[in-house]
Write a protein that holds these residues in place. Structure first.
Motif, short mmCIF file in Angstrom:
data_model
loop_
_atom_site.label_atom_id
_atom_site.label_comp_id
_atom_site.label_asym_id
_atom_site.label_seq_id
_atom_site.Cartn_x
_atom_site.Cartn_y
_atom_site.Cartn_z
N ALA A 151 0.84 -1.20 0.00
CA ALA A 151 0.00 0.00 0.00
C ALA A 151 0.87 1.25 0.00
O ALA A 151 0.59 2.22 -0.71
CB ALA A 151 -0.92 -0.01 1.22
N ASP A 152 1.95 1.22 0.78
CA ASP A 152 2.88 2.37 0.82
C ASP A 152 3.52 2.59 -0.54
O ASP A 152 3.68 3.73 -0.99
CB ASP A 152 3.97 2.14 1.88
CG ASP A 152 3.39 2.18 3.30
OD1 ASP A 152 2.25 2.67 3.47
OD2 ASP A 152 4.08 1.70 4.22
N GLU A 153 3.91 1.50 -1.17
CA GLU A 153 4.56 1.60 -2.48
C GLU A 153 3.58 2.17 -3.52
O GLU A 153 3.95 3.02 -4.34
CB GLU A 153 5.04 0.19 -2.91
CG GLU A 153 5.62 0.08 -4.32
CD GLU A 153 6.95 0.80 -4.51
OE1 GLU A 153 7.52 1.24 -3.49
OE2 GLU A 153 7.38 0.96 -5.66
N LEU A 154 2.34 1.71 -3.44
CA LEU A 154 1.31 2.23 -4.35
C LEU A 154 1.12 3.73 -4.15
O LEU A 154 1.07 4.51 -5.10
CB LEU A 154 -0.01 1.48 -4.12
CG LEU A 154 -1.23 1.96 -4.91
CD1 LEU A 154 -1.01 1.81 -6.41
CD2 LEU A 154 -2.48 1.18 -4.49
N LEU A 155 1.04 4.13 -2.90
CA LEU A 155 0.84 5.54 -2.59
C LEU A 155 2.03 6.38 -3.06
O LEU A 155 1.86 7.48 -3.61
CB LEU A 155 0.62 5.73 -1.08
CG LEU A 155 0.19 7.14 -0.68
CD1 LEU A 155 -1.18 7.48 -1.25
CD2 LEU A 155 0.15 7.26 0.85
#
Lengths: 86, 637
Positions: free
Chosen positions: B239-243
């Motif tokens: 999720a962090d990478e996507l954000l």
């Protein structure tokens, strides 16, 4: 009411309501649900049968695929209901 | 954002300035700020400019410093600053600070592979004087349009079909195969369009014309091979990478020499993109939205919540049934293809609102549903497969009813009927097109409306078979979820959402849309994610929601997803409906266009007049006939 007349009236309803009047697109033995009658159309069909022929379609009859499988089956179903009604 | 057009003469002659002038004049709405024409032996390029980057130096058509290359370009290369530095370090010279010149030097450096270095949304043509080659390219997702055709002695291209029709010798005819495809998939299968002999460069393709030969080449296709290491045991990391990727995609999409606004629909996607802009921009952001008089389509409560949360300066426009019917002919003139939904019409009003407030550029959340598992069609396919594992289950079909609370007729269906309609049979399960068959087969019923004469031209043709033949090698072995994503992304997104609801409606009022979710880095990352983090059980866009925690209001994260819809067929039969409706659907107009069967249209119209048209199919049929009739009248008569 004669079977031929029942057939004519149901055929006319299906062709007008689901096939844009294209009578040649309706085949007697074709599976109606999903092919001719769309997702919302089954209710329209039941309302029509009840109004036109004065019959009551029970929930379990509606759920039984053989009753509404094809034009031929619907005609048979209505004929049976009418004769039971006397 | 701009309009482009051009002519290549196979005999090496110089095209007529007047012809190029006529072509580009039809695209004035795409570029009202300036226009230019470049003529040389064998080729002519034209450009209508909407000035956004390098307002002083970015005039087009533009040449390379040495004069050997000429370009006409519609779009943006968002990573042009980094590319420029790289190219300067490799010895390239620049006369402007525009992204246009970066394309020219990148082409010089990398040849046709230059497009793989671009992060952006583009349609351009480069004339390579030395090679005597015309090189056309369209961006990966298909954000910007690019059409072409050939006459006896020329190759012609343009941003919109109307510019091609401005040329003598270009036939104007609705294509029977194109209609068959639209009345199945809602879109044509590229390179086909709704018009015979008019082609489009498919998304992620380049095209070259050299020595009279035309060649199409796909330059990009994301891999859907799942990379489990991305979120194995650590979904937060993914999720962090996507954000992080979305933040950077948004950052480079703010590169502009004019102010950038945002569409705010009230859903998660546009709220997130707006929130990401807020993190970068200090000034108060301008946001825009549509509201509907019909409560069933309206999302204004959530829009207001998003505005309040993000402190944007917000404007909205209310869309009524009357608005839709009034602007529909103009909408069709811009979409240049038949529609089965009126949903583009409110987007036309929205871009007008943006333009009226002096904005030329808006960010939108388009693309998230396709790449991160947002659509009902993904859930629908999952439920159908689940049901198929136990066909006698009484409660499994209830999940389908829960999925479509806004379709009251469907709620009353017995399971036996749903089974048929949703194609839940063992044979259907083996189809690689399983996810989309109910939608396509329902739409295909509209073909009954076509006249015998018109459909005779495509007799025996199967649009679904053609699509199946064009699928990538090994598609049948792909995970089911990836198959559905591919179909949605490659056909519906580019051919309808980014076109009829996107570029065409925005550019009708000279507004450029920018799409952070369609940054290729985001798309490639999303394609590798396991389906379970996109659609977790039946929770759509699970990973995206997780990435949004703390950035998007909880009320929006937890709301029930509402598909964007607008009032359809029935609004054309209200007492105050414009006169064109009756005229277009009249027996004489139907006969004149020759596309539809008079009796079939009459039966359809009668159903609407009698207020007995209640099904999705009837709505699609009416909008389909009306838009095709308008298209035929506007373009082929």
């Amino acid at each position: 009411m004669q079977t031929a007349e029942i057939d004519r009236q149901i055929r006319e309803f299906l062709v007008t309501n689901f096939l844009f009047g294209r009578a040649e697109a309706l085949h007697e033995d074709e599976a109606l649900l999903g092919n001719v009658v769309d997702s919302s159309g089954a209710i329209e069909l039941v309302m029509f049968l009840q109004d036109r022929f004065g019959i009551t379609v029970e929930d379990e009859e509606l759920a039984a695929p053989e009753n509404f499988e094809s034009l031929k089956n619907i005609v048979g179903y209505v004929t049976k209901k009418l004769s039971a009604k006397g | 954002m701009c309009g482009i057009s051009g002519v290549l003469k196979f005999d090496g002659g110089t095209p007529e300035r007047e012809q190029l002038g006529q072509m580009i004049a039809t695209l004035h709405h795409r570029g009202p700020d300036a226009s230019g024409i470049h003529l040389a032996q064998g080729v002519g390029l034209a450009h209508a400019r909407l000035s956004i980057i390098d307002l002083q130096g970015g005039a087009q058509p533009m040449s390379s410093v040495d004069g050997g290359l000429w370009i006409t370009f519609n779009g943006e290369i968002f990573n042009y600053i980094e590319l420029r530095e790289e190219l300067v370090s490799r010895g390239h010279r620049f006369a402007t600070r525009s992204d246009t010149e970066v394309i020219l030097n990148a082409y010089r450096e990398y040849g046709e592979d230059c497009v793989n270095h671009f992060n952006g949304q583009w349609a351009f043509a480069i004339w390579d004087e030395k090679e005597r080659k015309l090189f056309l390219s369209r961006d990966r997702a298909g954000v910007r349009p690019l059409f072409y055709t050939q006459t006896g002695d020329s190759f012609l291209f343009a941003s919109e079909i109307k510019a091609l029709f401005a040329c003598p010798g270009v036939p104007r005819e609705i294509d029977a195969y194109g209609m068959d495809q639209i009345f199945t998939f809602w879109v044509t299968l590229p390179p086909r369009t709704a018009f015979k002999h008019i082609c489009q460069v498919p998304p992620a393709h380049s095209l070259t014309v050299k020595d009279g030969r035309v060649q199409l080449r796909r330059y990009w296709s994301p891999s859907y091979a799942v990379d489990r290491s991305l979120c194995n045991g650590n979904e937060q990391k993914a999720a962090d990478e996507l954000l992080h990727l979305l933040q950077d995609a948004t950052r480079i999409r703010l590169r502009s020499d004019v102010p950038v606004g945002a569409y705010l629909s009230g859903g998660i996607d546009s709220t997130l993109t707006t929130a990401l802009v807020r993190k970068i921009v200090d000034t108060r952001l301008r946001s825009f939205s549509i509201t509907f008089e019909d409560a069933q389509y309206d999302e204004s409560t959530f829009q207001q919540e998003a505005c309040k949360f993000l402190s944007t300066q917000h404007s909205n426009i209310s869309c009524s049934r009357t608005n839709i019917t009034e602007i529909f002919p103009e909408v069709v003139r811009h979409t240049e293809q038949p529609l089965v939904r009126t949903a583009p019409a409110p987007m036309f009003l929205l871009s007008q609102l943006v333009r009226d407030h002096g904005f030329k550029v808006v960010l939108t959340g388009e693309g998230a549903d396709e790449i991160l598992g947002g659509y009902d069609i993904f859930k629908e396919a999952k439920i159908r497969r689940f049901w198929a594992q136990n066909l006698d289950s009484e409660w499994r079909p209830l999940l389908l009813k829960r999925l479509y609370p806004y379709l009251p007729e469907l709620q009353r269906q017995p399971a036996a009927h749903l089974k048929r309609f949703f194609r839940v049979t063992p044979e259907d399960l083996t189809s690689p097109l399983f996810s989309h068959l109910p939608r396509w087969e329902l739409t295909a019923k509209l073909k009954l409306l076509l006249s015998r004469e018109f459909s005779a031209a495509s007799a025996g043709y199967s649009a679904i078979q053609e699509l199946q033949q064009a699928l990538p090698a090994g598609f049948c072995g792909w995970p089911h979820f990836a198959q559905a994503e591919y179909l949605e992304m490659n056909y519906f997104l580019a051919g309808y959402l980014l076109s009829s609801q996107g570029d065409r409606m925005a550019m009708a009022h000279s507004v450029e849309g920018r799409y952070p979710f369609l940054d290729y880095r985001v798309v490639e990352f999303a394609a590798k994610l396991p389906a379970t983090v996109k659609l977790k059980v039946l929770n759509e866009k699970y990973l995206l929601k997780r990435a949004c925690e703390g950035i998007v209001p909880q009320s929006i994260l937890q709301r029930r997803k509402q598909p964007y819809r607008a009032p359809d067929g029935r609004c054309f039969f209200e007492p105050n409906a414009p006169s064109y409706v009756k005229e277009m659907l009249s027996p004489s107009s139907i006969q004149q266009s020759g596309i539809f069967d008079g009796q079939a249209v009459k039966a359809l119209v009668n159903k609407f007049v009698a207020a007995k048209a209640t099904s999705v199919k009837d709505d699609m049929a009416l909008v389909g006939v009306l838009s095709t009739q308008l298209l035929s009248t506007q373009f082929t008569n």
